[in-house]
Scaffold this motif. Structure first.
Motif, PDB file in Angstrom:
ATOM      1  N   GLY A 123      38.208  29.897  48.837  1.00 59.11           N
ATOM      2  CA  GLY A 123      37.277  31.421  48.952  1.00 59.11           C
ATOM      3  C   GLY A 123      38.035  32.479  47.875  1.00 59.11           C
ATOM      4  O   GLY A 123      37.566  33.615  48.154  1.00 59.11           O
ATOM      5  N   LYS A 124      38.651  31.498  47.085  1.00 60.05           N
ATOM      6  CA  LYS A 124      39.604  32.806  46.317  1.00 60.05           C
ATOM      7  C   LYS A 124      39.289  31.995  45.671  1.00 60.05           C
ATOM      8  O   LYS A 124      38.720  31.239  45.117  1.00 60.05           O
ATOM      9  N   CYS A 125      39.390  33.663  44.198  1.00 57.68           N
ATOM     10  CA  CYS A 125      39.292  32.994  42.455  1.00 57.68           C
ATOM     11  C   CYS A 125      40.257  31.887  42.109  1.00 57.68           C
ATOM     12  O   CYS A 125      41.469  33.066  42.238  1.00 57.68           O
ATOM     13  N   GLY A 126      39.769  31.054  41.067  1.00 54.17           N
ATOM     14  CA  GLY A 126      40.834  30.151  40.865  1.00 54.17           C
ATOM     15  C   GLY A 126      40.197  29.643  39.206  1.00 54.17           C
ATOM     16  O   GLY A 126      39.257  29.572  39.687  1.00 54.17           O
ATOM     17  N   TRP A 127      40.926  29.141  38.673  1.00 54.25           N
ATOM     18  CA  TRP A 127      40.513  28.087  37.752  1.00 54.25           C
ATOM     19  C   TRP A 127      39.866  26.551  38.247  1.00 54.25           C
ATOM     20  O   TRP A 127      41.024  26.409  38.480  1.00 54.25           O
ATOM     21  N   ASN A 128      38.861  26.327  37.642  1.00 50.15           N
ATOM     22  CA  ASN A 128      39.134  25.023  38.081  1.00 50.15           C
ATOM     23  C   ASN A 128      39.363  23.769  37.237  1.00 50.15           C
ATOM     24  O   ASN A 128      39.420  23.581  35.514  1.00 50.15           O
ATOM     25  N   TYR A 129      40.051  23.069  37.863  1.00 51.06           N
ATOM     26  CA  TYR A 129      40.640  21.919  37.354  1.00 51.06           C
ATOM     27  C   TYR A 129      40.265  20.942  36.952  1.00 51.06           C
ATOM     28  O   TYR A 129      40.115  19.483  37.866  1.00 51.06           O
ATOM     29  N   SER A 130      38.965  20.874  35.879  1.00 47.85           N
ATOM     30  CA  SER A 130      38.668  19.799  35.616  1.00 47.85           C
ATOM     31  C   SER A 130      39.623  18.563  34.477  1.00 47.85           C
ATOM     32  O   SER A 130      40.901  19.463  34.228  1.00 47.85           O
ATOM     33  N   GLN A 131      38.803  17.741  34.220  1.00 47.53           N
ATOM     34  CA  GLN A 131      39.832  16.498  33.295  1.00 47.53           C
ATOM     35  C   GLN A 131      40.458  17.688  32.859  1.00 47.53           C
ATOM     36  O   GLN A 131      41.708  16.858  31.553  1.00 47.53           O
ATOM     37  N   LYS A 132      39.407  18.148  31.642  1.00 52.63           N
ATOM     38  CA  LYS A 132      40.270  18.073  30.583  1.00 52.63           C
ATOM     39  C   LYS A 132      40.648  19.164  30.127  1.00 52.63           C
ATOM     40  O   LYS A 132      41.845  19.441  29.674  1.00 52.63           O
ATOM     41  N   TYR A 133      40.690  20.616  31.551  1.00 56.88           N
ATOM     42  CA  TYR A 133      41.332  21.060  31.323  1.00 56.88           C
ATOM     43  C   TYR A 133      43.432  21.251  31.949  1.00 56.88           C
ATOM     44  O   TYR A 133      44.390  21.164  31.457  1.00 56.88           O
ATOM     45  N   ARG A 134      42.960  19.838  32.968  1.00 54.01           N
ATOM     46  CA  ARG A 134      44.259  19.130  33.352  1.00 54.01           C
ATOM     47  C   ARG A 134      45.302  18.577  31.341  1.00 54.01           C
ATOM     48  O   ARG A 134      46.033  19.225  31.364  1.00 54.01           O
ATOM     49  N   HIS A 135      44.507  17.980  31.060  1.00 53.88           N
ATOM     50  CA  HIS A 135      45.269  17.245  29.793  1.00 53.88           C
ATOM     51  C   HIS A 135      45.532  18.525  28.939  1.00 53.88           C
ATOM     52  O   HIS A 135      46.786  18.032  28.399  1.00 53.88           O
ATOM     53  N   CYS A 136      44.886  19.334  29.001  1.00 60.03           N
ATOM     54  CA  CYS A 136      45.440  20.421  27.894  1.00 60.03           C
ATOM     55  C   CYS A 136      46.311  21.314  28.322  1.00 60.03           C
ATOM     56  O   CYS A 136      47.627  21.501  26.962  1.00 60.03           O
ATOM     57  N   MET A 137      46.779  21.350  30.046  1.00 60.66           N
ATOM     58  CA  MET A 137      47.553  21.705  30.364  1.00 60.66           C
ATOM     59  C   MET A 137      49.279  21.384  29.985  1.00 60.66           C
ATOM     60  O   MET A 137      49.942  21.684  29.826  1.00 60.66           O
ATOM     61  N   LYS A 138      48.742  19.819  30.097  1.00 60.51           N
ATOM     62  CA  LYS A 138      49.505  19.040  30.218  1.00 60.51           C
ATOM     63  C   LYS A 138      50.498  19.000  28.541  1.00 60.51           C
ATOM     64  O   LYS A 138      51.504  18.535  28.320  1.00 60.51           O
ATOM     65  N   LEU A 139      49.514  18.616  27.590  1.00 58.61           N
ATOM     66  CA  LEU A 139      49.503  18.527  26.098  1.00 58.61           C
ATOM     67  C   LEU A 139      50.757  20.687  25.799  1.00 58.61           C
ATOM     68  O   LEU A 139      51.787  20.289  25.203  1.00 58.61           O
ATOM     69  N   ARG A 140      50.708  21.644  26.755  1.00 61.68           N
ATOM     70  CA  ARG A 140      50.508  22.749  26.289  1.00 61.68           C
ATOM     71  C   ARG A 140      51.902  22.627  26.715  1.00 61.68           C
ATOM     72  O   ARG A 140      53.017  23.040  26.359  1.00 61.68           O
ATOM     73  N   LYS A 141      52.443  22.147  27.752  1.00 63.65           N
ATOM     74  CA  LYS A 141      53.677  21.938  28.436  1.00 63.65           C
ATOM     75  C   LYS A 141      54.954  21.124  27.522  1.00 63.65           C
ATOM     76  O   LYS A 141      55.802  21.880  27.809  1.00 63.65           O
ATOM     77  N   GLU A 142      54.276  19.783  27.264  1.00 65.06           N
ATOM     78  CA  GLU A 142      54.845  19.205  26.365  1.00 65.06           C
ATOM     79  C   GLU A 142      55.338  19.925  25.086  1.00 65.06           C
ATOM     80  O   GLU A 142      56.247  19.494  24.220  1.00 65.06           O
ATOM     81  N   HIS A 143      54.026  20.466  24.745  1.00 68.03           N
ATOM     82  CA  HIS A 143      54.136  21.602  23.145  1.00 68.03           C
ATOM     83  C   HIS A 143      56.077  22.743  23.324  1.00 68.03           C
ATOM     84  O   HIS A 143      57.017  22.512  23.001  1.00 68.03           O
ATOM     85  N   LYS A 144      55.513  23.047  24.512  1.00 63.76           N
ATOM     86  CA  LYS A 144      56.689  24.721  25.044  1.00 63.76           C
ATOM     87  C   LYS A 144      57.878  23.430  25.323  1.00 63.76           C
ATOM     88  O   LYS A 144      58.916  24.058  25.104  1.00 63.76           O
ATOM     89  N   GLU A 145      57.961  22.520  25.329  1.00 62.06           N
ATOM     90  CA  GLU A 145      59.372  21.770  26.025  1.00 62.06           C
ATOM     91  C   GLU A 145      59.548  21.840  24.792  1.00 62.06           C
ATOM     92  O   GLU A 145      60.997  21.263  24.057  1.00 62.06           O
ATOM     93  N   ARG A 146      58.934  20.918  23.668  1.00 58.37           N
ATOM     94  CA  ARG A 146      59.180  20.061  22.688  1.00 58.37           C
ATOM     95  C   ARG A 146      60.010  21.613  21.513  1.00 58.37           C
ATOM     96  O   ARG A 146      61.084  21.978  21.039  1.00 58.37           O
ATOM     97  N   MET A 147      59.910  22.702  22.080  1.00 55.42           N
ATOM     98  CA  MET A 147      59.877  24.235  21.174  1.00 55.42           C
ATOM     99  C   MET A 147      61.192  24.071  21.522  1.00 55.42           C
ATOM    100  O   MET A 147      61.617  24.953  20.560  1.00 55.42           O
ATOM    101  N   ARG A 148      61.471  24.504  23.211  1.00 58.94           N
ATOM    102  CA  ARG A 148      62.837  25.007  23.511  1.00 58.94           C
ATOM    103  C   ARG A 148      63.490  23.407  22.919  1.00 58.94           C
ATOM    104  O   ARG A 148      65.010  24.431  22.681  1.00 58.94           O
ATOM    105  N   ALA A 149      63.041  22.632  22.683  1.00 61.90           N
ATOM    106  CA  ALA A 149      64.692  21.484  22.011  1.00 61.90           C
ATOM    107  C   ALA A 149      64.277  22.144  21.141  1.00 61.90           C
ATOM    108  O   ALA A 149      65.931  21.369  20.205  1.00 61.90           O
ATOM    109  N   LEU A 150      64.106  22.842  20.175  1.00 57.67           N
ATOM    110  CA  LEU A 150      64.550  23.311  18.806  1.00 57.67           C
ATOM    111  C   LEU A 150      65.509  24.053  18.258  1.00 57.67           C
ATOM    112  O   LEU A 150      65.620  25.193  17.674  1.00 57.67           O
ATOM    113  N   GLU A 151      65.526  24.797  19.870  1.00 61.07           N
ATOM    114  CA  GLU A 151      66.387  26.682  20.260  1.00 61.07           C
ATOM    115  C   GLU A 151      67.379  25.656  19.517  1.00 61.07           C
ATOM    116  O   GLU A 151      68.076  25.135  20.439  1.00 61.07           O
ATOM    117  N   PRO A 152      68.543  26.753  19.007  1.00 62.42           N
ATOM    118  CA  PRO A 152      69.938  26.486  19.551  1.00 62.42           C
ATOM    119  C   PRO A 152      70.469  26.768  20.262  1.00 62.42           C
ATOM    120  O   PRO A 152      70.054  27.872  20.932  1.00 62.42           O
TER     121      PRO A 152
END
Length: 221
Positions: A192-221
């Motif tokens: 009954g609450k509003c939320g983002w629709n977790y389609s397969q495409k959305y899940r895949h995008c969020m996974k890539l986003r998380k991996e990208h953030k982790e790579r960026m953090r690894a490059l930080e001094p």
């Protein structure tokens, strides 16, 4: 005489500055998810630009309407004109559409005519993601009872405390990793609450986003 001319020049410059500021303020657009554009528009169409005629104020586009995804009663009447107008200059919030290209246009009806300005949704049809195309065709209308709140990282602590009728748009400003803007719809969920629709495409995008953030953090001094 010279003093008079100098005074007139200064006044003209001041007037010009105020005019530019006025137009700039009038064209200051709030961030809007594609779904928000759909829900607030009078019309949502895919149209091919056939011709353009310009007068001193507006660019008047002759269009071929290929698809109609939404139309209010007044938009249904205006669509018969097969024309859409926009202010001629960008300072007056105008947009430039190219002949022989097809656009997704979501805008308002003003004085019985279809209008499109810079704060309205206007994008080449071929440049929309598949999820956005499906959203405009079918899905966004199911989420118009929900509100999408821009939630950039610098304001996240405050805007994440949303109500049951809102979705926090956290991925804006993230380009190809704007998963919520490019690949999802905010709508009522089974609880009954509003939320983002977790389609397969959305899940895949969020996974890539998380991996990208982790790579960026690894490059930080």
């Amino acid at each position: 005489m010279c003093h008079q001319l100098k005074t007139i020049s200064i006044l003209s410059l001041v007037l010009l500055v105020f005019t530019v500021i006025k137009y700039s303020e009038s064209c200051s657009c709030k961030l809007e998810h594609p779904q928000g554009h759909y829900c607030t528009a009078d019309y949502v169409i895919v149209a091919r630009i056939k011709n353009v005629q310009k007068d001193t104020v507006n660019a008047n586009y002759t269009i071929k309407v290929n698809k109609v995804f939404k139309k209010t009663d007044k938009a249904a009447v205006a669509l018969h004109q097969k024309q859409i107008y926009s202010p001629l200059h960008s300072m007056a919030c105008g947009v430039q559409l190219e002949k022989r290209k097809s656009y997704l246009l979501a805008g308002r009806v003003i004085d019985g005519r279809l209008r499109i300005v810079i704060c309205d949704y206007h994008k080449e049809w071929t440049k929309l993601t598949l999820k956005q195309k499906k959203g405009f065709k079918l899905l966004y209308k199911n989420g118009c009872n929900c509100e999408i709140t821009p939630c950039p990282w610098w304001n996240r602590r405050h805007c994440l405390t949303t109500t049951d009728s809102k979705c926090a748009w956290e991925t804006l400003h993230e380009g190809e990793f704007d998963c919520q803007g490019l690949s999802s719809v905010c709508m009522k969920q089974s609880h009954g609450k509003c939320g983002w629709n977790y389609s397969q495409k959305y899940r895949h995008c969020m996974k890539l986003r998380k991996e990208h953030k982790e790579r960026m953090r690894a490059l930080e001094p």
